[in-house]
Every structure is written in C-alpha cells, then in structure tokens.
Write a protein that holds these residues in place. Structure first.
Motif, PDB file in Angstrom:
ATOM      1  N   LEU A  39       0.830  -1.203   0.000  1.00  0.00           N
ATOM      2  CA  LEU A  39       0.000   0.000   0.000  1.00  0.00           C
ATOM      3  C   LEU A  39       0.869   1.259   0.000  1.00  0.00           C
ATOM      4  CD1 LEU A  39      -2.768   1.350   0.108  1.00  0.00           C
ATOM      5  CD2 LEU A  39      -2.658   1.164   2.605  1.00  0.00           C
ATOM      6  N   ARG A  40       1.920   1.249   0.798  1.00  0.00           N
ATOM      7  CA  ARG A  40       2.819   2.412   0.836  1.00  0.00           C
ATOM      8  C   ARG A  40       3.478   2.640  -0.529  1.00  0.00           C
ATOM      9  NH1 ARG A  40       3.801   4.664   5.764  1.00  0.00           N
ATOM     10  NH2 ARG A  40       3.278   3.429   7.584  1.00  0.00           N
ATOM     11  N   ARG A  41       3.894   1.559  -1.193  1.00  0.00           N
ATOM     12  CA  ARG A  41       4.513   1.685  -2.521  1.00  0.00           C
ATOM     13  C   ARG A  41       3.535   2.289  -3.522  1.00  0.00           C
ATOM     14  NH1 ARG A  41       5.936  -3.603  -2.013  1.00  0.00           N
ATOM     15  NH2 ARG A  41       7.802  -3.772  -0.769  1.00  0.00           N
ATOM     16  N   LYS A  42       2.303   1.787  -3.509  1.00  0.00           N
ATOM     17  CA  LYS A  42       1.297   2.303  -4.438  1.00  0.00           C
ATOM     18  C   LYS A  42       0.977   3.759  -4.139  1.00  0.00           C
ATOM     19  CE  LYS A  42      -0.751  -2.077  -5.581  1.00  0.00           C
ATOM     20  NZ  LYS A  42      -1.407  -2.345  -6.814  1.00  0.00           N
ATOM     21  N   CYS A  43       0.917   4.100  -2.867  1.00  0.00           N
ATOM     22  CA  CYS A  43       0.674   5.492  -2.485  1.00  0.00           C
ATOM     23  C   CYS A  43       1.811   6.378  -2.988  1.00  0.00           C
ATOM     24  CB  CYS A  43       0.545   5.628  -0.969  1.00  0.00           C
ATOM     25  SG  CYS A  43      -1.013   5.022  -0.306  1.00  0.00           S
TER      26      CYS A  43
END
Length: 174
Positions: A39-43
């Motif tokens: 999720l952090r990477r996509k954000c």
C-alpha cells in the motif's frame, strides 16, 4: 510515548493538514507488513503521503487547525492511516484497485476535500468516479476546440471543392 514526542507529531500532522488540500481516513486494522508495504509503494507512485497515526493525536491535530473537522471525529476508531493528496479522487481510485480491494483492507472511513466537503464511508464509489480538476479542465478545452476544428475542416475541404469546381469550369470549352 513522551509528551514532547506527541506534541511534535501533532505539529507535523497540523502542517500536513495545511499543506495538502485533501485527505482520506482509512482503517488499516488487519493489514500485515507485506500488505502495508504494498500500500505504501502504491501510495508513493500516486504521490499520496500515507501516515499511520494514533487517533487521539490526529484528533488533537484536527482540533488545533482553523477548519472545523468535527464531522470526522466519529471516524477516528480502530487503526487509522491518513492518505494526504493533492488530487481528491486519486486515493479513492487507489482504494478501489483490484489488488487492494481483494484483500479487503484498508477500508475507507471518511474523506475531506478542500472547501469543507466531508464524505462518509459509504461514498467511496462516488469519489472514485468523480473527475479531478485537471480532467474537467481537459474536457472543457476539448469541447471548446471541437467546434473550431470542425469549422477549419469544413473550410479546408470547401477550399478543395471550390478549387475543383473552378478548375472544371475553366477547362470547359465555351
């Protein structure tokens, strides 16, 4: 956690609330380390700043601002992450992503858009379908250009037609 550290976090959250015109509150309860990292990477790819924060500290940061965020206080339950962004619909589209939706977490709690628009947890579909400001501007420009393109096209095709008619008339014996 010491009081100084809490005060620092509250000030940092207050600065982010001023810096970003939109933010989403999501429930990250049940997310494992791998899901959180994804999720952090996509954000990061979507230029969204994700901050996992304690509800009480976020509540104090919201109270310290000049804007009345009282409608969001009810959503501050469970494990909360704040998704700060420049474009209002980007986090909604991210949360509707098949990979993220498949896991069922994070779940959308609430959102705030500039100019005091508060959105509850039941409006994620509407948020993801709304066009961003830049998309609306692009649509308006395309609509404005369309009639001009039609006129120019008609004039260009008409010029060829008139030229052909004049040429035919000129070649005709009298």
């Amino acid at each position: 956690m010491k009081k100084e550290a809490k005060d620092t976090i509250i000030v940092e959250l207050g600065q982010k609330l001023k810096e970003y015109p939109h933010f989403y509150l999501v429930d990250v309860t049940g997310m494992n380390a791998e899901d959180t990292s994804n999720l952090r990477r996509k954000c990061f790819k979507e230029q969204i700043k994700m901050v996992v924060v304690k509800n009480t500290l976020l509540h104090k940061a919201l109270e310290a601002t000049e804007t009345d965020f009282s409608e969001l206080y009810g959503a501050l339950k469970g494990n909360t992450a704040v998704l700060f962004c420049e474009t209002a619909n980007v986090p909604a589209k991210l949360l509707k992503d098949k990979e993220i939706a498949k896991a069922g977490v994070p779940s959308f709690k609430a959102a705030y858009a500039e100019e005091g628009i508060f959105v509850g947890a039941d409006k994620l579909d509407e948020l993801s379908s709304i066009k961003s400001k830049n998309e609306v501007i692009a649509d308006v420009v395309a609509l404005l250009q369309s009639p001009a393109k039609n006129v120019i096209s008609a004039l260009q095709s008409g010029a060829g037609t008139i030229h052909g008619v004049l040429k035919t008339l000129g070649e005709r014996p009298e």
